[in-house]
Design an enzyme around this catalytic site. Structure first.
Site, PDB file in Angstrom:
ATOM      1  CB  CYS A  85      -0.988  -0.040   1.171  1.00 13.11           C
ATOM      2  SG  CYS A  85      -2.406   1.079   0.966  1.00 13.11           S
ATOM      3  CG  HIS A 192      -3.383  -3.707   3.391  1.00 15.52           C
ATOM      4  ND1 HIS A 192      -2.406  -3.060   4.128  1.00 15.52           N
ATOM      5  CD2 HIS A 192      -4.056  -2.735   2.734  1.00 15.52           C
ATOM      6  CE1 HIS A 192      -2.489  -1.759   3.927  1.00 15.52           C
ATOM      7  NE2 HIS A 192      -3.490  -1.531   3.081  1.00 15.52           N
ATOM      8  CD  GLU A 194      -0.787  -5.623   5.975  1.00 11.24           C
ATOM      9  OE1 GLU A 194      -1.206  -4.455   6.046  1.00 11.24           O
ATOM     10  OE2 GLU A 194      -0.416  -6.144   4.901  1.00 11.24           O
TER      11      GLU A 194
END
Length: 216
Positions: A85, A192, A194
């Site tokens: 990002c 993302h 994560e």
């Protein structure tokens, strides 16, 4: 395996990345924006957030901090670098990946889960997926629309990493939302991984991004 997580004023996904790296079996540690020497790390992750409040444009101020020179040295040493990002915007800003991530087509912040196609498995971060595999991860950005003048080169050199499946929420060229450098070691993705590292979050499809670093 020691993995450095770069922190800028405004980073807000650093702890999420730390947790995901631990789940993958790595030894993460935080690195502040003013640290120049990154030689003790075997890989680097630049997490998401709003470095320096996205003033000027996303990633512009972060791109002139001392840690960027350290990241360039990591690249020269042929170690993996992942930008997520805001991290992807920074990597594009400093020219470590081709193209730019600019304002979304509808000029608004987008936060939603999306389906993605893995376009290449030659990067350390996608090596544990299958080519053309469809995975599910969230996006959260206002400046994620990808554009490049060298789209043919990206195809020829297998530098497209991720693409939106179905809807193209930010208007990116050819629905591209992740690219890498020519060697495949520097990877910039807007989604993302994560935030998709445990099934309790809604998907664990992103965990292989971090396990791939260790496997590499």
């Amino acid at each position: 395996m020691k993995v450095g997580i770069i922190r800028f004023p405004g980073s807000n996904c650093d702890r999420d990345v730390f947790h995901a790296l631990e789940l993958a079996g790595a030894e993460p540690d935080y690195v502040w924006w003013n640290q120049r020497d990154l030689s003790n790390f075997e890989a680097i992750v630049i997490p998401g957030g709003f470095s320096y409040g996205d003033y000027l444009r996303a990633g512009a101020i972060a791109a002139i901090t001392p840690v960027i020179e350290g990241i360039k040295d990591v690249v020269k040493d042929e170690k993996p670098v992942l930008g997520i990002c805001n991290g992807a915007q920074i990597l594009a800003e400093v020219g470590l990946v081709p193209g730019v991530f600019t304002l979304n087509q509808k000029a608004q912040f987008i936060c939603e889960w999306v389906e993605l196609e893995v376009k290449t498995t030659r990067t350390p971060f996608t090596r544990l997926y299958q080519k053309n595999e469809v995975i599910r991860m969230p996006i959260a950005h206002a400046e994620g629309r990808y554009y490049t003048e060298y789209i043919d080169q990206l195809h020829d050199q297998d530098q497209i990493v991720l693409g939106f499946v179905g809807d193209n929420p930010n208007g990116s060229m050819e629905a591209i939302t992740g690219v890498c450098d020519q060697e495949g070691l520097v990877c910039a993705v807007m989604p993302h991984p994560e935030r998709a590292s445990e099934s309790i979050l809604g998907s664990d499809d992103g965990l292989k991004f971090f396990k791939g670093i260790i496997d590499y």
